[in-house]
Design an enzyme around this catalytic site. Structure first.
Site, PDB file in Angstrom:
ATOM      1  N   LEU A 178       0.787  -1.223   0.000  1.00  0.00           N
ATOM      2  CA  LEU A 178       0.000   0.000   0.000  1.00  0.00           C
ATOM      3  C   LEU A 178       0.823   1.278   0.000  1.00  0.00           C
ATOM      4  CD1 LEU A 178      -2.841  -1.044   2.482  1.00  0.00           C
ATOM      5  CD2 LEU A 178      -2.741  -1.285  -0.014  1.00  0.00           C
ATOM      6  N   LEU A 180       3.540   4.018  -1.722  1.00  0.00           N
ATOM      7  CA  LEU A 180       3.988   4.477  -3.027  1.00  0.00           C
ATOM      8  C   LEU A 180       5.443   4.071  -3.232  1.00  0.00           C
ATOM      9  CD1 LEU A 180       2.953   6.157  -5.463  1.00  0.00           C
ATOM     10  CD2 LEU A 180       4.064   8.147  -4.406  1.00  0.00           C
ATOM     11  N   ILE A 181       5.740   3.520  -4.397  1.00  0.00           N
ATOM     12  CA  ILE A 181       7.105   3.071  -4.690  1.00  0.00           C
ATOM     13  C   ILE A 181       7.981   4.292  -4.973  1.00  0.00           C
ATOM     14  CG2 ILE A 181       8.534   1.696  -6.243  1.00  0.00           C
ATOM     15  CD1 ILE A 181       6.705   0.097  -4.372  1.00  0.00           C
ATOM     16  N   HIS A 197      -4.195  -4.724  -9.207  1.00  0.00           N
ATOM     17  CA  HIS A 197      -5.222  -3.842  -8.637  1.00  0.00           C
ATOM     18  C   HIS A 197      -6.589  -4.499  -8.810  1.00  0.00           C
ATOM     19  CE1 HIS A 197      -6.905  -0.008  -7.332  1.00  0.00           C
ATOM     20  NE2 HIS A 197      -7.816  -0.147  -8.284  1.00  0.00           N
ATOM     21  N   ASP A 238      -1.348   3.494  -9.644  1.00  0.00           N
ATOM     22  CA  ASP A 238      -2.229   2.833 -10.614  1.00  0.00           C
ATOM     23  C   ASP A 238      -2.270   3.503 -11.988  1.00  0.00           C
ATOM     24  OD1 ASP A 238      -2.929   1.113  -8.512  1.00  0.00           O
ATOM     25  OD2 ASP A 238      -4.573   2.428  -7.894  1.00  0.00           O
ATOM     26  N   GLU A 267      -7.727 -12.754  -9.259  1.00  0.00           N
ATOM     27  CA  GLU A 267      -6.401 -12.153  -9.084  1.00  0.00           C
ATOM     28  C   GLU A 267      -5.333 -13.231  -8.953  1.00  0.00           C
ATOM     29  OE1 GLU A 267      -5.774  -9.104  -6.132  1.00  0.00           O
ATOM     30  OE2 GLU A 267      -7.874  -8.516  -6.228  1.00  0.00           O
TER      31      GLU A 267
END
Length: 303
Positions: A178, A180-181, A197, A238, A267
Site C-alpha cells: 500500500l 507508493l514506490i 489492482h 495505478d 487475481e
C-alpha cells in the site's frame, strides 16, 4: 457468466525453451524464423533479432529483457531450425502489506514448477503482517521498507535498491503493498516492477482506492463489470501501462464482500499467469509503447 481471461499459459518446473514447434515436439523452434545471434552470461542476456508479422496491427514488436534491472530491448525473433534457446530462472521480490494471498499463490506456483522463477525476498512495511510471517515460515528473507516511526528498522530507498541488487532480483511484484514506490526504485528497476489492482483500470484506481474501498465504489457506481488489472508501476498510484486484465461480472445483489471474494479468486490466477510469462521472457512492446504478452502455444499471437 464466467470470468474472461485475456491470456493464459504455464511453464515447466525447470529452465524452459522460449518456443515450441507444434510440427516437431522435440524441437523448441518454429520453422519459419531465424536466430542470427545469441549471447548469455551471468549478468545479461541479449538477442539481436528481427521478426516480421503478417498482421497489419503489429508491424514491429520489441522484447523487453532484463537482468539485474538493466533494461535490454531488442527486435523480436526466434532461432534457427533445430537450435534451442533457454530462459534463465528468474529471481523475484514480492512486496506485501497484509496477508499476502497473491504472494502465496505466486510462491506456490514457483514451488510446483508452473513458474520458471523463485521468490528470493519479501519486502513489507509491516513486520508482523500475515505475508511476512508466511515468508519466514517458508525460509524467505523478509526486509522492512520504508523506515517509519512504527518500523524504525526499515530501509531507506537507496539501501533497499542495494539489498535487492545483492539478491540479484530480476522482477518486483507488488501484491497488496500500500505504499507508493519511491523514484529511486523505479529508476533502478525500469519496466521491471508490476502491481495488481482489484478493478479494471483506469476505473476505480488511484490514491485511496484499495481493498474494500474499491469494491464498494464499483457497486455504488452501478458498473456491471469489475475485475483485476496487472500494470507496470510508475511514480504514481495505478497509472502505469496495463499489461493484463481479467473480467468479473458484478451481480445485481452483490455486496462488496461478495464481489471482493470473486475478484480475489481471479487475481490469484491472473498474477500467476503473468508471472509465468515474465519468467519466460514473453513480455513484448508494441511500437506505440503498449505492452503485450506473447502466447506460449503460438508465438505469433499476442494478448
Amino acid at each position: 457468466m464466467e470470468p474472461q481471461s485475456l491470456f493464459s499459459g504455464f511453464c515447466s518446473n525447470s529452465i524452459t525453451p522460449l518456443y515450441r514447434n507444434p510440427q516437431n515436439p522435440l524441437s523448441s523452434s518454429p520453422p519459419s524464423l531465424s536466430f542470427p545471434c545469441f549471447n548469455q552470461s551471468k549478468h545479461q542476456v541479449s538477442f539481436e533479432m528481427q521478426y516480421f508479422l503478417s498482421s497489419q496491427r503489429l508491424r514491429s514488436v520489441r522484447r523487453l529483457l532484463c537482468k539485474n534491472s538493466v533494461e535490454k530491448v531488442s527486435n523480436l525473433v526466434s532461432e534457427k531450425e533445430g537450435s534451442k534457446s533457454w530462459v534463465k530462472r528468474k529471481r523475484l521480490a514480492v512486496f506485501v502489506s497484509g496477508g499476502g494471498s497473491n504472494f502465496r499463490s505466486i510462491n506456490q506456483a514457483c514451488i510446483e514448477g508452473f513458474v520458471n522463477g523463485d521468490v528470493v525476498v519479501l519486502v513489507t512495511n509491516k513486520h508482523a503482517c500475515g505475508g511476512a510471517q508466511y515468508a519466514r515460515d517458508k525460509g524467505i528473507p523478509v526486509i522492512l521498507f520504508p523506515k517509519t516511526k512504527d518500523e524504525p528498522d526499515g530501509l531507506s530507498p537507496d539501501d533497499l535498491v542495494k539489498v535487492l541488487r545483492e539478491f540479484e532480483v530480476d522482477f518486483i511484484l507488488l501484491a497488496g503493498y500500500l505504499k507508493l514506490i519511491p523514484a529511486e526504485l523505479i529508476r533502478a528497476y525500469s519496466r521491471s516492477i508490476f502491481n495488481i489492482h482489484p478493478s479494471l483500470l483506469p476505473s476505480f484506481g488511484g490514491k485511496g482506492y484499495y481493498g474494500m474501498k474499491v469494491h464498494k465504489a464499483v457497486i455504488a457506481s452501478g458498473a456491471r463489470y469489475s475485475g483485476a488489472t496487472i500494470h507496470f508501476v510508475d511514480e504514481h498510484y495505478d497509472t502505469g501501462r496495463i499489461l493484463a486484465q481479467k473480467i468479473v461480472p458484478v451481480l445485481a445483489n452483490d455486496t462488496a464482500e461478495e464481489l471482493a471474494t470473486r475478484v480475489l479468486r481471479e487475481e490469484h490466477k491472473l498474477y500467476v499467469e503473468v508471472t509465468t510469462a515474465l519468467c519466460e521472457d514473453r513480455i513484448v512492446w508494441r511500437e506505440d509503447g503498449v505492452p503485450l504478452i506473447q502466447s506460449k502455444e503460438n508465438p505469433e499471437e499476442y494478448y
